[in-house]
Motif scaffolding. Structure first.
Motif, PDB file in Angstrom:
ATOM      1  N   SER A   2     107.227  56.988 114.308  1.00  0.00           N
ATOM      2  CA  SER A   2     107.625  56.761 115.698  1.00  0.00           C
ATOM      3  C   SER A   2     106.884  55.576 116.284  1.00  0.00           C
ATOM      4  O   SER A   2     105.796  55.204 115.846  1.00  0.00           O
ATOM      5  CB  SER A   2     107.335  58.018 116.527  1.00  0.00           C
ATOM      6  OG  SER A   2     105.964  58.315 116.495  1.00  0.00           O
ATOM      7  N   ALA A   3     107.499  54.967 117.301  1.00  0.00           N
ATOM      8  CA  ALA A   3     106.896  53.800 117.949  1.00  0.00           C
ATOM      9  C   ALA A   3     105.662  54.213 118.730  1.00  0.00           C
ATOM     10  O   ALA A   3     105.581  55.316 119.262  1.00  0.00           O
ATOM     11  CB  ALA A   3     107.920  53.158 118.877  1.00  0.00           C
ATOM     12  N   ALA A   4     104.694  53.297 118.798  1.00  0.00           N
ATOM     13  CA  ALA A   4     103.532  53.516 119.654  1.00  0.00           C
ATOM     14  C   ALA A   4     103.988  53.431 121.102  1.00  0.00           C
ATOM     15  O   ALA A   4     104.953  52.725 121.426  1.00  0.00           O
ATOM     16  CB  ALA A   4     102.470  52.470 119.365  1.00  0.00           C
ATOM     17  N   THR A   5     103.310  54.158 121.985  1.00  0.00           N
ATOM     18  CA  THR A   5     103.725  54.211 123.386  1.00  0.00           C
ATOM     19  C   THR A   5     102.600  53.762 124.306  1.00  0.00           C
ATOM     20  O   THR A   5     101.420  53.929 123.986  1.00  0.00           O
ATOM     21  CB  THR A   5     104.156  55.635 123.774  1.00  0.00           C
ATOM     22  OG1 THR A   5     103.085  56.544 123.463  1.00  0.00           O
ATOM     23  CG2 THR A   5     105.402  56.046 123.016  1.00  0.00           C
ATOM     24  N   ALA A   6     102.970  53.196 125.448  1.00  0.00           N
ATOM     25  CA  ALA A   6     101.957  52.668 126.363  1.00  0.00           C
ATOM     26  C   ALA A   6     102.373  52.823 127.817  1.00  0.00           C
ATOM     27  O   ALA A   6     103.558  52.888 128.154  1.00  0.00           O
ATOM     28  CB  ALA A   6     101.688  51.196 126.067  1.00  0.00           C
ATOM     29  N   LEU A   7     101.360  52.869 128.666  1.00  0.00           N
ATOM     30  CA  LEU A   7     101.500  52.866 130.119  1.00  0.00           C
ATOM     31  C   LEU A   7     100.880  51.579 130.643  1.00  0.00           C
ATOM     32  O   LEU A   7      99.799  51.177 130.197  1.00  0.00           O
ATOM     33  CB  LEU A   7     100.757  54.070 130.709  1.00  0.00           C
ATOM     34  CG  LEU A   7     100.357  54.023 132.187  1.00  0.00           C
ATOM     35  CD1 LEU A   7     101.569  54.223 133.075  1.00  0.00           C
ATOM     36  CD2 LEU A   7      99.297  55.071 132.491  1.00  0.00           C
ATOM     37  N   LEU A   8     101.556  50.915 131.586  1.00  0.00           N
ATOM     38  CA  LEU A   8     100.999  49.740 132.259  1.00  0.00           C
ATOM     39  C   LEU A   8     100.741  50.097 133.715  1.00  0.00           C
ATOM     40  O   LEU A   8     101.638  50.612 134.383  1.00  0.00           O
ATOM     41  CB  LEU A   8     101.966  48.552 132.211  1.00  0.00           C
ATOM     42  CG  LEU A   8     102.483  48.051 130.862  1.00  0.00           C
ATOM     43  CD1 LEU A   8     103.286  46.778 131.064  1.00  0.00           C
ATOM     44  CD2 LEU A   8     101.345  47.827 129.897  1.00  0.00           C
ATOM     45  N   ALA A   9      99.541  49.832 134.206  1.00  0.00           N
ATOM     46  CA  ALA A   9      99.225  50.079 135.614  1.00  0.00           C
ATOM     47  C   ALA A   9      98.666  48.806 136.238  1.00  0.00           C
ATOM     48  O   ALA A   9      97.591  48.333 135.861  1.00  0.00           O
ATOM     49  CB  ALA A   9      98.209  51.216 135.738  1.00  0.00           C
ATOM     50  N   GLU A  10      99.427  48.234 137.163  1.00  0.00           N
ATOM     51  CA  GLU A  10      99.072  46.977 137.819  1.00  0.00           C
ATOM     52  C   GLU A  10      99.809  46.925 139.147  1.00  0.00           C
ATOM     53  O   GLU A  10     101.023  47.150 139.188  1.00  0.00           O
ATOM     54  CB  GLU A  10      99.456  45.794 136.925  1.00  0.00           C
ATOM     55  CG  GLU A  10      99.544  44.455 137.592  1.00  0.00           C
ATOM     56  CD  GLU A  10      98.211  43.938 138.099  1.00  0.00           C
ATOM     57  OE1 GLU A  10      98.087  43.791 139.343  1.00  0.00           O
ATOM     58  OE2 GLU A  10      97.308  43.711 137.281  1.00  0.00           O
ATOM     59  N   ASP A  11      99.077  46.662 140.250  1.00  0.00           N
ATOM     60  CA  ASP A  11      99.722  46.710 141.560  1.00  0.00           C
ATOM     61  C   ASP A  11     100.505  45.447 141.910  1.00  0.00           C
ATOM     62  O   ASP A  11     101.279  45.447 142.859  1.00  0.00           O
ATOM     63  CB  ASP A  11      98.699  47.023 142.657  1.00  0.00           C
ATOM     64  CG  ASP A  11      97.629  45.959 142.769  1.00  0.00           C
ATOM     65  OD1 ASP A  11      97.254  45.602 143.900  1.00  0.00           O
ATOM     66  OD2 ASP A  11      97.136  45.483 141.728  1.00  0.00           O
ATOM     67  N   GLU A  12     100.324  44.357 141.139  1.00  0.00           N
ATOM     68  CA  GLU A  12     101.097  43.133 141.380  1.00  0.00           C
ATOM     69  C   GLU A  12     102.321  43.124 140.462  1.00  0.00           C
ATOM     70  O   GLU A  12     102.173  43.010 139.245  1.00  0.00           O
ATOM     71  CB  GLU A  12     100.236  41.897 141.110  1.00  0.00           C
ATOM     72  CG  GLU A  12      99.187  41.628 142.173  1.00  0.00           C
ATOM     73  CD  GLU A  12      99.794  41.102 143.458  1.00  0.00           C
ATOM     74  OE1 GLU A  12     100.952  40.618 143.428  1.00  0.00           O
ATOM     75  OE2 GLU A  12      99.132  41.179 144.495  1.00  0.00           O
ATOM     76  N   PRO A  13     103.536  43.239 141.002  1.00  0.00           N
ATOM     77  CA  PRO A  13     104.736  43.317 140.156  1.00  0.00           C
ATOM     78  C   PRO A  13     104.882  42.154 139.182  1.00  0.00           C
ATOM     79  O   PRO A  13     105.252  42.343 138.024  1.00  0.00           O
ATOM     80  CB  PRO A  13     105.884  43.341 141.167  1.00  0.00           C
ATOM     81  CG  PRO A  13     105.271  43.858 142.426  1.00  0.00           C
ATOM     82  CD  PRO A  13     103.866  43.349 142.439  1.00  0.00           C
ATOM     83  N   ILE A  14     104.583  40.929 139.639  1.00  0.00           N
ATOM     84  CA  ILE A  14     104.739  39.764 138.773  1.00  0.00           C
ATOM     85  C   ILE A  14     103.791  39.851 137.579  1.00  0.00           C
ATOM     86  O   ILE A  14     104.179  39.577 136.432  1.00  0.00           O
ATOM     87  CB  ILE A  14     104.500  38.457 139.562  1.00  0.00           C
ATOM     88  CG1 ILE A  14     105.652  38.209 140.532  1.00  0.00           C
ATOM     89  CG2 ILE A  14     104.359  37.267 138.613  1.00  0.00           C
ATOM     90  CD1 ILE A  14     105.451  37.021 141.437  1.00  0.00           C
ATOM     91  N   LEU A  15     102.549  40.248 137.828  1.00  0.00           N
ATOM     92  CA  LEU A  15     101.578  40.366 136.737  1.00  0.00           C
ATOM     93  C   LEU A  15     101.956  41.499 135.796  1.00  0.00           C
ATOM     94  O   LEU A  15     101.775  41.397 134.577  1.00  0.00           O
ATOM     95  CB  LEU A  15     100.178  40.590 137.304  1.00  0.00           C
ATOM     96  CG  LEU A  15      99.611  39.479 138.184  1.00  0.00           C
ATOM     97  CD1 LEU A  15      98.179  39.796 138.594  1.00  0.00           C
ATOM     98  CD2 LEU A  15      99.664  38.138 137.467  1.00  0.00           C
TER      99      LEU A  15
END
Length: 252
Positions: A2-15
């Protein structure tokens, strides 16, 4: 497998979108299962999706990245995304948490991806983060260092004292840094990296590995294929903006 999974947390949408795009290139097998706008949402989405990797911005509203990492604990590999070396280096030196400095660069991201892939392939659990997070939280609470207000630059045999708000840009020049301001230009021995740490990020920005610009002096930004260039008020020269820093001018 299975594919590795990730969460992204960043308050600037562009970044956040930029990091997602870079990860798609650096790690095609990674599935980003959730994207959070702040720390509290990051924790909620982590509990919902249980990703293997969490990319957390250090400074977010509500819960910051350190508090979110404490809630996640050793259930995922943590990667801090930060503009502040003092937090990132402390974590990385202990080997407990990887980090990416803003603006994220392709080469550095590739190194992080390799380490994450090796950890996941080996099936090793994420190390205990408690001690490291305590140190980072303590540092985060420290008052910020005073910002640079004046620059002493050599102009021939003379030393000039220049208010930083008059500086147009600074550019690395061999062993020196060229300082260009409204009344002329001079040189100093302080490196671009040191200056970047001392200047107010609300008013000054890196546009290249070797250049910093006063944002108040920027008249226009011209998009290129992957990068761009800026024109300053009242000056003929155009300054190149590298791909890693283009996101700073996306809204111009």
């Amino acid at each position: 497998m299975s594919a590795a999974t990730a969460l992204l947390a960043e308050d600037e949408p562009i970044l956040r979108e930029r990091l997602a795009t870079m990860l798609a290139r650096a790690w095609p097998g990674l599935e980003i299962v959730a994207q959070a706008r702040h720390g509290r949402e990051a924790v909620e989405l982590f509990e919902q999706h249980q990703p293997q990797v969490a990319f957390l911005d250090v400074h977010m509203p509500g819960l910051n990245g350190i508090e979110a990492a404490r809630a996640i604990g050793s259930r995922a590999a943590i990667v801090f995304v930060t503009a502040f070396d003092k937090y990132a280096v402390e974590a990385f030196a202990r080997g407990a948490i990887d980090y990416l400095l803003k603006p994220v660069e392709e080469e550095r991201l590739a190194e992080t991806v390799q380490r994450l892939q090796a950890r996941l392939a080996g099936g090793s659990a994420a190390p205990s983060l408690e001690d490291t997070l305590e140190r980072l939280a303590a540092r985060l609470g420290q008052p910020a260092a005073p910002r640079l207000r004046w620059i002493r630059a050599s102009v021939g045999d003379t030393v000039r004292l220049i208010p930083v708000d008059q500086v147009a840009y600074l550019k690395a020049d061999h062993k020196y840094t060229l300082v260009v301001w409204q009344g002329g230009e001079g040189v100093i021995r302080t490196s671009i990296k040191e200056l970047s740490d001392q200047l107010d990020p609300e008013h000054f920005a890196r546009i290249h590995r070797s250049a910093i610009v006063n944002l108040a002096q920027v008249a226009s930004f011209v998009h290129g294929n992957d990068a761009g260039e800026i024109q300053l008020h009242g000056r003929p020269e155009r300054l190149p903006v590298s791909r890693s820093f283009v996101h700073l001018f996306q809204r111009m």
